[in-house]
Design a protein around this motif. Structure first.
Motif, PDB file in Angstrom:
ATOM      1  N   GLY A 178       0.836  -1.203   0.000  1.00 33.65           N
ATOM      2  CA  GLY A 178       0.000   0.000   0.000  1.00 33.65           C
ATOM      3  C   GLY A 178       0.868   1.249   0.000  1.00 33.65           C
ATOM      4  O   GLY A 178       2.092   1.177  -0.183  1.00 33.65           O
ATOM      5  N   ASP A 179       0.209   2.386   0.264  1.00 35.49           N
ATOM      6  CA  ASP A 179       0.941   3.659   0.324  1.00 35.49           C
ATOM      7  C   ASP A 179       2.049   3.592   1.372  1.00 35.49           C
ATOM      8  O   ASP A 179       1.807   3.168   2.502  1.00 35.49           O
ATOM      9  CB  ASP A 179      -0.011   4.792   0.721  1.00 35.49           C
ATOM     10  CG  ASP A 179      -0.669   5.387  -0.505  1.00 35.49           C
ATOM     11  OD1 ASP A 179      -0.320   4.950  -1.626  1.00 35.49           O
ATOM     12  OD2 ASP A 179      -1.517   6.281  -0.325  1.00 35.49           O
ATOM     13  N   GLY A 180       3.238   4.002   1.014  1.00 39.05           N
ATOM     14  CA  GLY A 180       4.352   4.045   1.970  1.00 39.05           C
ATOM     15  C   GLY A 180       4.956   2.681   2.260  1.00 39.05           C
ATOM     16  O   GLY A 180       5.802   2.560   3.147  1.00 39.05           O
ATOM     17  N   GLU A 181       4.522   1.645   1.527  1.00 37.64           N
ATOM     18  CA  GLU A 181       5.008   0.284   1.819  1.00 37.64           C
ATOM     19  C   GLU A 181       5.918  -0.243   0.713  1.00 37.64           C
ATOM     20  O   GLU A 181       5.887   0.230  -0.427  1.00 37.64           O
ATOM     21  CB  GLU A 181       3.822  -0.667   1.994  1.00 37.64           C
ATOM     22  CG  GLU A 181       3.022  -0.392   3.264  1.00 37.64           C
ATOM     23  CD  GLU A 181       1.909  -1.406   3.487  1.00 37.64           C
ATOM     24  OE1 GLU A 181       1.595  -1.653   4.660  1.00 37.64           O
ATOM     25  OE2 GLU A 181       1.348  -1.927   2.490  1.00 37.64           O
ATOM     26  N   VAL A 182       6.714  -1.272   1.107  1.00 38.91           N
ATOM     27  CA  VAL A 182       7.582  -1.951   0.143  1.00 38.91           C
ATOM     28  C   VAL A 182       7.280  -3.447   0.155  1.00 38.91           C
ATOM     29  O   VAL A 182       6.845  -3.991   1.172  1.00 38.91           O
ATOM     30  CB  VAL A 182       9.076  -1.738   0.482  1.00 38.91           C
ATOM     31  CG1 VAL A 182       9.508  -0.305   0.234  1.00 38.91           C
ATOM     32  CG2 VAL A 182       9.384  -2.148   1.925  1.00 38.91           C
ATOM     33  N   LEU A 183       7.518  -4.086  -0.988  1.00 39.50           N
ATOM     34  CA  LEU A 183       7.460  -5.557  -1.072  1.00 39.50           C
ATOM     35  C   LEU A 183       8.897  -6.042  -1.226  1.00 39.50           C
ATOM     36  O   LEU A 183       9.627  -5.595  -2.126  1.00 39.50           O
ATOM     37  CB  LEU A 183       6.620  -5.983  -2.281  1.00 39.50           C
ATOM     38  CG  LEU A 183       6.641  -7.467  -2.671  1.00 39.50           C
ATOM     39  CD1 LEU A 183       6.143  -8.366  -1.543  1.00 39.50           C
ATOM     40  CD2 LEU A 183       5.798  -7.700  -3.932  1.00 39.50           C
ATOM     41  N   VAL A 184       9.315  -6.919  -0.306  1.00 40.62           N
ATOM     42  CA  VAL A 184      10.715  -7.367  -0.265  1.00 40.62           C
ATOM     43  C   VAL A 184      10.771  -8.880  -0.462  1.00 40.62           C
ATOM     44  O   VAL A 184       9.959  -9.611   0.100  1.00 40.62           O
ATOM     45  CB  VAL A 184      11.367  -7.000   1.094  1.00 40.62           C
ATOM     46  CG1 VAL A 184      12.777  -7.566   1.201  1.00 40.62           C
ATOM     47  CG2 VAL A 184      11.379  -5.483   1.285  1.00 40.62           C
ATOM     48  N   ARG A 185      11.747  -9.318  -1.288  1.00 44.75           N
ATOM     49  CA  ARG A 185      12.044 -10.749  -1.351  1.00 44.75           C
ATOM     50  C   ARG A 185      13.315 -10.992  -0.549  1.00 44.75           C
ATOM     51  O   ARG A 185      14.377 -10.431  -0.860  1.00 44.75           O
ATOM     52  CB  ARG A 185      12.262 -11.197  -2.807  1.00 44.75           C
ATOM     53  CG  ARG A 185      12.620 -12.664  -2.864  1.00 44.75           C
ATOM     54  CD  ARG A 185      12.525 -13.286  -4.220  1.00 44.75           C
ATOM     55  NE  ARG A 185      12.643 -14.734  -4.076  1.00 44.75           N
ATOM     56  CZ  ARG A 185      12.631 -15.592  -5.072  1.00 44.75           C
ATOM     57  NH1 ARG A 185      12.488 -15.149  -6.304  1.00 44.75           N
ATOM     58  NH2 ARG A 185      12.758 -16.883  -4.857  1.00 44.75           N
ATOM     59  N   ASN A 186      13.218 -11.799   0.497  1.00 45.24           N
ATOM     60  CA  ASN A 186      14.397 -12.079   1.319  1.00 45.24           C
ATOM     61  C   ASN A 186      15.402 -12.937   0.559  1.00 45.24           C
ATOM     62  O   ASN A 186      15.028 -13.823  -0.239  1.00 45.24           O
ATOM     63  CB  ASN A 186      13.989 -12.790   2.614  1.00 45.24           C
ATOM     64  CG  ASN A 186      13.531 -11.817   3.687  1.00 45.24           C
ATOM     65  OD1 ASN A 186      13.989 -10.675   3.732  1.00 45.24           O
ATOM     66  ND2 ASN A 186      12.625 -12.258   4.549  1.00 45.24           N
ATOM     67  N   ILE A 187      16.682 -12.682   0.838  1.00 46.01           N
ATOM     68  CA  ILE A 187      17.776 -13.458   0.231  1.00 46.01           C
ATOM     69  C   ILE A 187      18.479 -14.295   1.305  1.00 46.01           C
ATOM     70  O   ILE A 187      18.715 -15.482   1.121  1.00 46.01           O
ATOM     71  CB  ILE A 187      18.786 -12.510  -0.454  1.00 46.01           C
ATOM     72  CG1 ILE A 187      18.084 -11.683  -1.534  1.00 46.01           C
ATOM     73  CG2 ILE A 187      19.950 -13.302  -1.033  1.00 46.01           C
ATOM     74  CD1 ILE A 187      18.919 -10.540  -2.087  1.00 46.01           C
ATOM     75  N   TRP A 188      18.799 -13.645   2.415  1.00 47.49           N
ATOM     76  CA  TRP A 188      19.506 -14.307   3.526  1.00 47.49           C
ATOM     77  C   TRP A 188      18.710 -14.096   4.807  1.00 47.49           C
ATOM     78  O   TRP A 188      18.174 -13.015   5.020  1.00 47.49           O
ATOM     79  CB  TRP A 188      20.886 -13.671   3.739  1.00 47.49           C
ATOM     80  CG  TRP A 188      21.866 -13.919   2.657  1.00 47.49           C
ATOM     81  CD1 TRP A 188      22.181 -13.079   1.628  1.00 47.49           C
ATOM     82  CD2 TRP A 188      22.678 -15.082   2.486  1.00 47.49           C
ATOM     83  NE1 TRP A 188      23.144 -13.650   0.835  1.00 47.49           N
ATOM     84  CE2 TRP A 188      23.469 -14.882   1.335  1.00 47.49           C
ATOM     85  CE3 TRP A 188      22.816 -16.281   3.207  1.00 47.49           C
ATOM     86  CZ2 TRP A 188      24.383 -15.826   0.887  1.00 47.49           C
ATOM     87  CZ3 TRP A 188      23.727 -17.226   2.752  1.00 47.49           C
ATOM     88  CH2 TRP A 188      24.496 -16.991   1.605  1.00 47.49           C
ATOM     89  N   MET A 189      18.688 -15.107   5.645  1.00 48.37           N
ATOM     90  CA  MET A 189      18.143 -14.888   6.990  1.00 48.37           C
ATOM     91  C   MET A 189      19.097 -15.440   8.046  1.00 48.37           C
ATOM     92  O   MET A 189      19.822 -16.410   7.836  1.00 48.37           O
ATOM     93  CB  MET A 189      16.747 -15.468   7.164  1.00 48.37           C
ATOM     94  CG  MET A 189      16.606 -16.928   6.873  1.00 48.37           C
ATOM     95  SD  MET A 189      15.077 -17.621   7.504  1.00 48.37           S
ATOM     96  CE  MET A 189      15.615 -18.160   9.131  1.00 48.37           C
ATOM     97  N   SER A 190      19.097 -14.758   9.164  1.00 46.56           N
ATOM     98  CA  SER A 190      19.970 -15.082  10.285  1.00 46.56           C
ATOM     99  C   SER A 190      19.270 -16.066  11.214  1.00 46.56           C
ATOM    100  O   SER A 190      18.064 -15.990  11.405  1.00 46.56           O
ATOM    101  CB  SER A 190      20.269 -13.776  11.025  1.00 46.56           C
ATOM    102  OG  SER A 190      21.048 -14.009  12.158  1.00 46.56           O
ATOM    103  N   VAL A 191      20.050 -16.975  11.791  1.00 46.41           N
ATOM    104  CA  VAL A 191      19.513 -17.926  12.771  1.00 46.41           C
ATOM    105  C   VAL A 191      20.290 -17.700  14.060  1.00 46.41           C
ATOM    106  O   VAL A 191      21.520 -17.803  14.067  1.00 46.41           O
ATOM    107  CB  VAL A 191      19.673 -19.369  12.261  1.00 46.41           C
ATOM    108  CG1 VAL A 191      19.049 -20.362  13.226  1.00 46.41           C
ATOM    109  CG2 VAL A 191      19.042 -19.518  10.879  1.00 46.41           C
TER     110      VAL A 191
END
Ligand SMILES: NC(=O)c1ccc[n+]([C@@H]2O[C@H](COP(=O)([O-])OP(=O)(O)OC[C@H]3O[C@@H](n4cnc5c(N)ncnc54)[C@H](OP(=O)(O)O)[C@@H]3O)[C@@H](O)[C@H]2O)c1
Length: 342
Positions: free
Chosen positions: A35-48
């Motif tokens: 929506g307004d002011g928002e981003v769509l992100v595709r994650n590449i790396w995640m921390s554990v």
């Protein structure tokens, strides 16, 4: 809808003792269009990270507990693939606390742009140049009040935090002793990280005696990641006026009953020791100093690190479980998407 379907890892039930794979579930969810002011992100790396175990208990702490049936949360780096925000543009690499999922929509303010200009691999911002590195820096220098040339003892020394503690101490001209759970990890600590003596705590016999043999003049700063027998051994070997920086106690995170404290705590008095716990987020004022020093040390070849990478979001629970059996060498990461999301 954005026409994006994302897999996410949810807490299926609260673990009792050592977590099991059945405590987690991977679900597919539809992702809304930003929506307004928002981003769509595709994650590449995640921390554990080990601290996530604490959030699986239903109790108040410095971070709220995870909810059953809701996705887990943790540090992640991804790429913006759609944006209605002036905070981040399509193609930007961004860091967030919205890991454990492939895609997410968030307000632009909830993600921070990652500066990729240094050429350091982007996932280092989840490790050496990120929260674990900052934990090592703040814990050793501010809480441990390290002075050049002192003797430092580090537990879980080959891990994400411990390996950086060891090498900051070496950069400060210290004598460094560390423990790890395998000969391979000990070899890396001595030959690559350059510490003075690595002890395999699983095979060394009496840990107190092993630390005494490695650091006969005693320990000025103990960096605590493990607890239990390690803390007893550290107290036994501390020099007068020593400091204990209490970062974590992973050996106790899965305990179902409280453990008795170390039997030799009385040394705190006679040796005039100082013991202080800390949470890294209370020390973010040090961030500019940390980035300056760490970038310099990396450039000078003084800081090396290892990564253990699980491939695919479905492997995230396995990665988490492996933290408690020493299955990781250096930073534990999950690769959840391609290097370039667009
Ligand atoms: N205070 C803070 O703000 C803060 C922030 C980040 C992390 N931490 C703490 O820092 C510590 C290290 O975190 P990390 O992210 O760097 O994890 P890590 O050291 O990369 O991974 C955990 C390691 O702990 C060791 N371990 C697990 N169970 C153990 C046991 N029963 N006895 C002895 N060693 C055990 C294992 O190595 P071995 O093969 O050597 O056994 C394992 O690889 C943890 O206690 C964590 O909670 C605190």
């Amino acid at each position: 809808m954005s026409n994006v379907v994302s897999k996410e890892v949810q807490l299926a039930r609260r673990p009792e003792g050592m977590p099991k794979l059945e405590d987690f579930q991977v679900k597919e969810v539809d992702i809304a269009a930003p929506g307004d002011g928002e981003v769509l992100v595709r994650n590449i790396w995640m921390s554990v990270d080990p601290y996530m175990r604490g959030r699986m208990y239903d109790r108040e702490s410095y971070v709220p507990p995870f909810q059953i049936g809701a996705p887990l949360e943790g540090g992640a780096i991804g790429q913006v693939i759609a944006s209605n925000s002036d905070k981040a543009a399509v193609g930007d690499y961004v860091q967030s606390m919205l890991g454990w999922r492939e895609y997410f929509v968030a307000k632009g303010e909830e993600v921070q742009k990652v500066d990729t200009s240094s050429g350091v691999p982007i996932q280092a911002f989840l490790g050496t140049l990120g929260m674990p590195g900052m934990t090592a820096y703040a814990g050793l220098l501010r809480i441990g009040e390290l002075k050049d040339g002192e003797t430092v003892f580090v537990s879980a020394a080959s891990g994400a935090v411990g390996a950086i503690v060891c090498q900051i101490a070496k950069a400060k001209g210290c004598f460094v002793v560390g423990t790890a759970g395998s000969d391979e990890k000990c070899k890396w600590l001595e030959e690559t990280a350059g510490i003075d003596k690595a002890i395999n705590y699983k095979t060394c016999g009496d840990l107190t005696e092993a630390v005494r043999a490695a650091a006969p003049k005693g320990v000025d700063v103990y960096f605590e990641n493990v607890g239990g027998e390690h803390l007893t051994a550290a107290l036994e070997n501390m020099r007068p006026m020593g400091r204990l920086a209490m970062c974590g106690m992973i050996s106790q995170y899965n305990d179902t009953e409280p453990k008795p404290g170390p039997s030799n705590l009385i040394y705190m008095v006679g040796k005039s020791l100082k013991m202080q716990g800390f949470i890294v987020s209370n020390h973010f004022d040090l961030l500019p100093d940390f980035i300056r020093d760490m970038t310099k040390w990396i450039g000078e070849g003084k800081i090396k690190w290892e990564e253990t990478v699980e491939d695919g979001i479905e492997r995230a629970p396995n990665a988490f479980l492996n933290l408690f059996t020493g299955g990781n060498m250096g930073k534990m990461l999950v690769k959840v998407g391609p290097d370039k999301a667009i």
